[in-house]
Design a protein around this motif. Structure first.
Motif, short mmCIF file in Angstrom:
data_model
loop_
_atom_site.label_atom_id
_atom_site.label_comp_id
_atom_site.label_asym_id
_atom_site.label_seq_id
_atom_site.Cartn_x
_atom_site.Cartn_y
_atom_site.Cartn_z
N ASN A 179 0.75 -1.32 -0.08
CA ASN A 179 0.00 -0.14 -0.51
C ASN A 179 0.77 1.58 -0.15
OD1 ASN A 179 -2.42 1.09 0.35
ND2 ASN A 179 -1.59 2.39 2.04
N LEU A 180 0.87 2.64 -1.62
CA LEU A 180 1.55 3.22 -0.77
C LEU A 180 0.44 4.30 -0.87
CD1 LEU A 180 3.11 2.49 -4.08
CD2 LEU A 180 4.11 2.63 -2.44
N ASP A 181 1.07 4.93 0.91
CA ASP A 181 0.20 6.81 1.08
C ASP A 181 -0.17 7.61 -0.22
OD1 ASP A 181 -0.54 7.93 3.08
OD2 ASP A 181 1.12 7.89 4.78
N GLY A 182 -1.36 7.66 0.12
CA GLY A 182 -1.90 8.48 -0.77
C GLY A 182 -1.89 9.85 -0.37
N GLN A 183 -1.51 9.97 0.53
CA GLN A 183 -1.06 11.70 1.26
C GLN A 183 0.64 12.03 1.27
OE1 GLN A 183 -3.31 12.63 5.22
NE2 GLN A 183 -3.34 10.23 5.06
N PRO A 209 22.08 2.97 -3.88
CA PRO A 209 22.15 3.90 -5.36
C PRO A 209 21.10 4.36 -5.85
CG PRO A 209 22.26 1.07 -5.51
CD PRO A 209 22.44 1.77 -4.52
N ILE A 210 20.18 4.84 -4.91
CA ILE A 210 19.72 5.06 -4.68
C ILE A 210 18.57 5.55 -3.01
CG2 ILE A 210 17.71 3.72 -4.83
CD1 ILE A 210 16.89 6.94 -6.56
N SER A 211 18.61 6.98 -2.63
CA SER A 211 17.82 6.93 -1.61
C SER A 211 16.52 8.54 -2.07
CB SER A 211 18.96 7.95 -1.16
OG SER A 211 19.73 9.14 -1.83
N ASN A 212 15.95 8.59 -0.56
CA ASN A 212 15.16 9.93 -0.92
C ASN A 212 13.42 9.22 -1.80
OD1 ASN A 212 17.00 11.39 0.25
ND2 ASN A 212 17.25 12.26 -1.49
N THR A 213 13.17 7.84 -1.51
CA THR A 213 12.07 7.03 -2.25
C THR A 213 11.13 6.87 -1.02
OG1 THR A 213 12.74 4.90 -1.18
CG2 THR A 213 13.95 5.63 -3.62
N ALA A 214 10.07 7.15 -1.58
CA ALA A 214 8.89 7.06 -0.87
C ALA A 214 9.03 5.72 0.04
CB ALA A 214 7.67 7.70 -1.82
N TYR A 215 8.57 4.42 -0.40
CA TYR A 215 8.39 3.77 -0.10
C TYR A 215 9.40 2.04 -0.84
CZ TYR A 215 6.53 -0.14 2.29
OH TYR A 215 6.46 -1.43 3.12
N SER A 216 10.07 1.17 -0.17
CA SER A 216 11.17 0.47 -0.65
C SER A 216 10.24 -0.95 0.33
CB SER A 216 12.31 0.52 -0.37
OG SER A 216 12.68 0.30 0.95
N TYR A 235 10.25 3.16 -4.44
CA TYR A 235 8.08 3.29 -5.45
C TYR A 235 8.71 4.64 -5.62
CZ TYR A 235 6.20 -1.33 -4.69
OH TYR A 235 5.58 -2.53 -4.84
N SER A 236 8.39 5.94 -5.98
CA SER A 236 8.49 7.55 -5.52
C SER A 236 6.98 7.74 -6.13
CB SER A 236 9.58 7.42 -6.55
OG SER A 236 9.31 9.38 -5.71
N SER A 386 -4.91 6.29 2.32
CA SER A 386 -4.49 7.20 3.07
C SER A 386 -4.12 6.69 4.50
CB SER A 386 -5.66 8.27 3.34
OG SER A 386 -5.57 9.08 1.54
N THR A 387 -3.57 5.66 4.13
CA THR A 387 -2.71 5.58 5.61
C THR A 387 -1.01 5.41 5.48
OG1 THR A 387 -2.59 3.99 7.37
CG2 THR A 387 -3.21 3.19 4.87
N SER A 388 -0.56 4.65 6.00
CA SER A 388 1.18 4.47 6.14
C SER A 388 1.75 3.89 4.94
CB SER A 388 1.65 3.97 7.73
OG SER A 388 1.98 5.24 8.07
N SER A 389 2.55 3.27 3.80
CA SER A 389 2.83 2.64 3.51
C SER A 389 3.62 1.40 4.44
CB SER A 389 4.40 3.89 2.76
OG SER A 389 3.64 4.29 1.53
N TYR A 390 3.21 0.20 3.18
CA TYR A 390 3.46 -0.67 3.86
C TYR A 390 3.31 -1.89 3.71
CZ TYR A 390 -1.33 -1.76 4.32
OH TYR A 390 -2.69 -1.81 3.69
N THR A 391 4.13 -2.62 3.37
CA THR A 391 3.86 -4.42 2.39
C THR A 391 2.84 -5.10 3.18
OG1 THR A 391 6.47 -4.51 2.03
CG2 THR A 391 5.03 -6.48 2.01
#
Length: 519
Positions: A179-183, A209-216, A235-236, A386-391
């Motif tokens: 789930n990717l946080d809609g906010q 190699p990559i940073s500042n992503t919304a979720y991994s 994910y970004s 619209s809730t915290s991103s999680y697997t």
């Protein structure tokens, strides 16, 4: 004289009856033993002397028949995993004497594996069954096909475990439901290719190699040697437009694990697949794109072309791993189906979908990889609430090699092995036999039976299928001898024997008296 022979016939017949009852009582504790039922029959009668109405007098008794009763003995708990009992009258285990074609049948399921891996009876006969078709089982698992029963291959054969190891299985499918946080706020966007801003920032020479992503979301996968590697999906968020949200995603492996001739040694080493996700105003995944490297320059988005789809309409990536034990050894390219919950019901991209990642550019409409009429959401699917991103869930179908820890048998007679790598593999299906007239099976001793002309030939099948009853593991079938009934029979037969002996002595006295009269 006839009275003596009548009494003698009774003595002989009831002596046989007592022997039969004694045998039943002697086998009260014999596993799987079936009691014998003895029936008597009268002998031919003769005309009664001195009568004119055709009256007859019997000439004695004889044993009419001795047959096996097939009622089921009570189940008793056993300590061995391969101890088995058939839960009903329909079915006999099939066993063979090693080195011969002689086949026997038994209800005694006290089995165990010998030093050579053969499943044997306590007297060393080999239990028969069918080998499980591992190819068919693996294919069914990978396609998600539910089999009505475990597939087998070949003919009935000795059950033997030849290999006590489970070979490694390379990962062929990954499911990553998040789930990717809609906010979430959009990240820093590239002016030319905003939908692949994260990909453009990726640099294999950096750590990470990559940073500042919304979720991994990472997941451990296996190569063909059973070595482990980590696949990470980043994910970004890109934008909110007209009530919909657009996200970029990127599937990667550690750059040092990448042995691909396309990406290895470049700034994009480790990147396996890139694409975009489109979510509806209700937070449901409604479309996606997926691209894999195919050109000579992986830094150029034009070299990233539409990923191929599997038969269920899920995109596939190709991972070329370096051996976990020797990084200089590059393994063969490993196709992996990547599932996020959305697929194409016709297993194809839309005719208007972008052919390369570069074709998306700044066009929002170009993010529709599937024809909207053909999209299909799984019961669990990547979402945008619209809730915290999680697997929500992450699975893969690979595993390392393992050694056999234990075996078990289920109600269908399927023998499975549990291995140290956590896998349970179905190995054999126990064979059962049934007969038209099992009461006339021939007793061979040692709890063994053989077919006769009267019993009919054996019909082979598997437990819990057709006419055959199910099987229980860690269980043995006790003797079906009813001690109370047999004791009553014994008393009755004993009294009958005594009565017939009295007939003989009485007839003897009568003859003696007749001889005295003559003198």
């Amino acid at each position: 004289m006839s009275a003596i022979w009548t009494g003698v016939s009774g003595l002989l017949s009831y002596s046989t009856g007592i022997a039969n009852t004694g045998n039943n009582l002697a086998n009260t504790g014999t596993t799987g033993y079936k009691s014998s039922r003895l029936l008597f029959a009268d002998m031919i009668s003769e005309m009664a002397g001195g009568t004119s109405d055709g009256s007859q007098i019997g000439t004695g008794v004889q044993v009419g028949s001795v047959s096996m009763t097939t009622s089921t003995g009570s189940p008793i708990s056993a300590s061995q995993s391969m101890d088995m009992a058939i839960n009903g009258e329909r079915g006999y285990f099939v066993v063979k004497k090693p080195g011969t074609d002689k086949t026997y049948y038994t209800r005694d399921g006290a089995f165990n594996f010998d030093v050579n891996g053969y499943l044997t009876t306590e007297t060393g006969l080999n239990v028969q069954g069918w080998a499980v078709d591992q190819t068919a089982v693996t294919a069914a698992k990978r396609t998600g096909t539910v089999l009505s029963q475990v597939p087998t291959t070949g003919t009935l054969t000795d059950i033997q475990i030849k290999d006590y190891t489970s070979a490694a299985q390379a990962t062929s499918a990954v499911t990553m439901i998040t789930n990717l946080d809609g906010q979430t706020e959009p990240g820093t966007l590239d002016a030319t290719d905003p939908y692949f801003s994260m990909f453009k920032r990726y640099n294999a020479d950096n750590s990470p190699p990559i940073s500042n992503t919304a979720y991994s979301a990472p997941i451990k996968v296996y190569d063909s040697e059973g070595g482990t590697h980590t696949l990470t999906t980043y994910y970004s968020k890109v934008s909110d437009e007209n009530g919909k949200e657009y996200w970029e995603y990127m599937v990667t492996m550690p750059p040092e694990d990448d042995g691909s001739s396309t990406t290895s040694g470049t700034s994009k080493a480790g990147v396996l697949m890139i694409g975009t996700l489109t979510f509806s105003a209700q937070g449901e995944l409604e479309n996606e794109t997926a691209f894999t490297p195919s050109g000579s320059d992986p830094t150029d988005l034009a070299s990233w072309t539409q990923a191929s789809l599997d038969g269920s309409g899920n995109p596939k990536l190709n991972a070329t791993f370096r051996s976990a034990s020797n990084s200089s050894n590059i393994l063969s390219s490993q196709p992996i189906v990547y599932k996020d919950g959305l697929s194409s019901s016709n297993a194809s991209w839309s005719a208007s979908a972008p052919a390369t990642a570069a074709d998306i550019g700044t066009l929002t409409s170009a993010n529709a990889g599937f024809n909207s009429a053909n999209t299909k959401n799984a019961a669990t699917c990547t979402s945008n609430y619209s809730t915290s991103s999680y697997t929500a869930s992450s699975t893969q179908d690979g595993y390392a090699s393992g050694t056999l820890l234990s075996t078990s048998v289920d109600e269908n007679g399927v023998i499975s092995g549990t291995f140290s790598n956590g896998q349970t593999i179905e190995l054999f299906v126990v064979g059962l036999a049934d007969f038209v007239n099992p009461t006339d099976l021939y007793r061979e001793g040692n709890n063994l039976l053989s077919a006769t002309k009267e019993s009919g030939d054996a019909s082979l099948g598997r437990a819990n299928s057709g006419v055959f009853d199910s099987v229980s593991g860690y269980t043995l079938e006790s003797s079906n001898v009813d001690m109370a009934t047999e004791m009553v029979n014994l008393i009755t037969l004993q009294r009958a024997f005594q009565s017939n002996s009295k007939v003989v002595t009485t007839a003897d006295e009568m003859m003696q008296k007749a001889l005295e009269i003559k003198r």
